[in-house]
Design a protein around this motif. Structure first.
Motif, PDB file in Angstrom:
ATOM      1  N   LEU A 182      52.438  61.901 -14.761  1.00 43.15           N
ATOM      2  CA  LEU A 182      51.157  61.287 -14.389  1.00 43.15           C
ATOM      3  C   LEU A 182      51.075  59.812 -14.801  1.00 43.15           C
ATOM      4  O   LEU A 182      50.604  58.982 -14.034  1.00 43.15           O
ATOM      5  CB  LEU A 182      50.001  62.088 -15.007  1.00 43.15           C
ATOM      6  N   ASN A 183      51.554  59.489 -15.990  1.00 44.24           N
ATOM      7  CA  ASN A 183      51.437  58.094 -16.442  1.00 44.24           C
ATOM      8  C   ASN A 183      52.225  57.151 -15.542  1.00 44.24           C
ATOM      9  O   ASN A 183      51.740  56.083 -15.168  1.00 44.24           O
ATOM     10  CB  ASN A 183      51.930  57.952 -17.882  1.00 44.24           C
ATOM     11  N   TYR A 231      50.552  56.953 -12.114  1.00 36.29           N
ATOM     12  CA  TYR A 231      49.323  56.146 -12.240  1.00 36.29           C
ATOM     13  C   TYR A 231      49.667  54.651 -12.238  1.00 36.29           C
ATOM     14  O   TYR A 231      49.072  53.869 -11.499  1.00 36.29           O
ATOM     15  CB  TYR A 231      48.607  56.539 -13.539  1.00 36.29           C
ATOM     16  N   LYS A 268      48.638  52.246  -9.142  1.00 36.29           N
ATOM     17  CA  LYS A 268      47.736  51.133  -9.488  1.00 36.29           C
ATOM     18  C   LYS A 268      48.361  49.798  -9.068  1.00 36.29           C
ATOM     19  O   LYS A 268      47.689  48.925  -8.536  1.00 36.29           O
ATOM     20  CB  LYS A 268      47.493  51.140 -11.005  1.00 36.29           C
ATOM     21  N   PHE A 307      41.518  53.872  -8.949  1.00 34.48           N
ATOM     22  CA  PHE A 307      41.315  55.090  -9.744  1.00 34.48           C
ATOM     23  C   PHE A 307      39.896  55.131 -10.287  1.00 34.48           C
ATOM     24  O   PHE A 307      39.410  54.134 -10.829  1.00 34.48           O
ATOM     25  CB  PHE A 307      42.319  55.134 -10.901  1.00 34.48           C
ATOM     26  N   PRO A 339      41.292  57.097 -15.242  1.00 32.32           N
ATOM     27  CA  PRO A 339      42.708  56.991 -15.612  1.00 32.32           C
ATOM     28  C   PRO A 339      43.202  58.335 -16.158  1.00 32.32           C
ATOM     29  O   PRO A 339      42.385  59.240 -16.372  1.00 32.32           O
ATOM     30  CB  PRO A 339      42.688  55.932 -16.722  1.00 32.32           C
ATOM     31  N   PRO A 340      44.493  58.484 -16.383  1.00 35.96           N
ATOM     32  CA  PRO A 340      44.980  59.759 -16.933  1.00 35.96           C
ATOM     33  C   PRO A 340      44.208  60.139 -18.202  1.00 35.96           C
ATOM     34  O   PRO A 340      44.101  59.334 -19.125  1.00 35.96           O
ATOM     35  CB  PRO A 340      46.450  59.455 -17.250  1.00 35.96           C
ATOM     36  N   ALA A 378      44.064  62.463 -13.487  1.00 36.84           N
ATOM     37  CA  ALA A 378      43.438  61.196 -13.122  1.00 36.84           C
ATOM     38  C   ALA A 378      42.720  61.437 -11.799  1.00 36.84           C
ATOM     39  O   ALA A 378      42.991  62.432 -11.115  1.00 36.84           O
ATOM     40  CB  ALA A 378      44.496  60.119 -12.971  1.00 36.84           C
ATOM     41  N   PHE A 432      41.724  59.478  -8.126  1.00 31.76           N
ATOM     42  CA  PHE A 432      41.801  58.262  -7.315  1.00 31.76           C
ATOM     43  C   PHE A 432      41.033  58.455  -6.018  1.00 31.76           C
ATOM     44  O   PHE A 432      40.711  59.582  -5.633  1.00 31.76           O
ATOM     45  CB  PHE A 432      43.265  57.871  -7.044  1.00 31.76           C
TER      46      PHE A 432
END
Lengths: 138, 146
Positions: free
Chosen positions: A93-94, A97, A101, A107, A110-111, A120, A122
């Motif tokens: 996920l990070n 993301y 982004k 988003f 955020p996570p 997260a 979006f």
């Protein structure tokens, strides 16, 4: 016995802009793009790891589906971010993301570690929102 | 002192985007890990954790996906090979077949056939409930004389 789902509708304000968002930003694959006639385009995309699930990017026009004022009302609701159409999954996920982004995806959240998952949120180019989660590590 | 997590993700994502943009060049892992400012082995591990594939596997994936796009647009197989960064048509054809279970030529022919069928009979590609709800069935049948 129902075995699986193969089509889901996502109502979008503009199919060309949705194509740019889902294909060029999210990296989805075009399954079918058929210009059928003036104002009639059948456009479906698939998440890269799920080639048999077609997300139909449906334009909102007055017709049998949206009679009278309904098309206008539906467009307003989509624009306001009323609809959440589902949960997508990624490997990390990070990293996803950060990548999305950097491509300009907006988003709403955020996570974040929630009770049920690390997720997260979006929004697409029309205003529809999606949750993005992580595949549990084996 | 270990790097903060956000910094590491930023670097891995940068390397992935580097592959996305430079797939047609003769990339090797050293180029890519240099781009990310990592040691090679640390980089491979982080990349695989983030994307489920090693950088090399991901580069092959990107090249095959780009090749599919060129093939769909009617670019000859021999040109596609070099456009996506393969060094020889035989290594391209072999890898393509291994990944896609069909040769690039077969892929191109089948895609062309599908596009022709789509043009001739678009309703057969759309679940009927959608065509009816969109009001496409009658105008289209009339236009296609069926």
């Amino acid at each position: 016995m129902i075995t699986k789902m193969n089509h889901v509708s996502i109502f979008v304000l503009d199919q060309e802009s949705a194509y740019e968002f889902y294909v060029n930003k999210l990296g989805f694959k075009v399954h079918t793009d058929a210009p059928i006639g003036p104002g009639m385009r059948w456009l479906t995309v698939c998440p890269p790891g799920q080639p048999d699930l077609e997300l139909s990017l449906m334009s909102i026009e007055e017709g049998p589906m949206f009679k009278g004022e309904a098309a206008k009302q539906m467009k307003e609701l989509v624009k306001k971010g009323t609809f959440g159409f589902g949960v997508f999954q990624c490997t990390d996920l990070n990293a996803t993301y950060e990548e999305l982004k950097s491509k300009g995806v907006v988003f709403k959240k955020p996570p974040t570690k929630e009770f049920y998952a690390y997720e997260a949120l979006f929004v697409d180019d029309s205003g529809n929102w999606f949750s993005l989660g992580e595949k549990p590590k084996e | 002192m270990p790097y903060p997590k956000a910094y590491l993700y930023h670097r891995v994502v940068k390397a992935k985007l580097f592959i996305d943009t430079n797939f047609y060049l003769p990339l090797d892992l050293n180029n890519i890990s240099n781009e990310a400012f990592f040691s090679k082995y640390h980089f491979i591990r982080l990349f695989k954790n983030s994307y489920g594939r090693t950088p090399h596997q991901y580069l092959i994936y990107v090249r095959i996906e780009k090749a599919k796009n060129y093939l769909k647009h009617g670019v000859p197989v021999s040109e596609v090979c070099f456009k996506v960064g393969f060094e020889s048509p035989s290594s391209f054809a072999g890898l393509f077949k291994k990944v896609c279970q069909q040769t690039p030529g077969e892929y191109q022919r089948l895609y062309k056939r599908r596009q022709e069928a789509l043009k001739k009979s678009p309703l057969s590609f759309i679940p009927n409930c959608f065509s009816e709800q969109k009001g496409w069935v009658y105008p289209l049948k009339e236009a296609l004389n069926c």
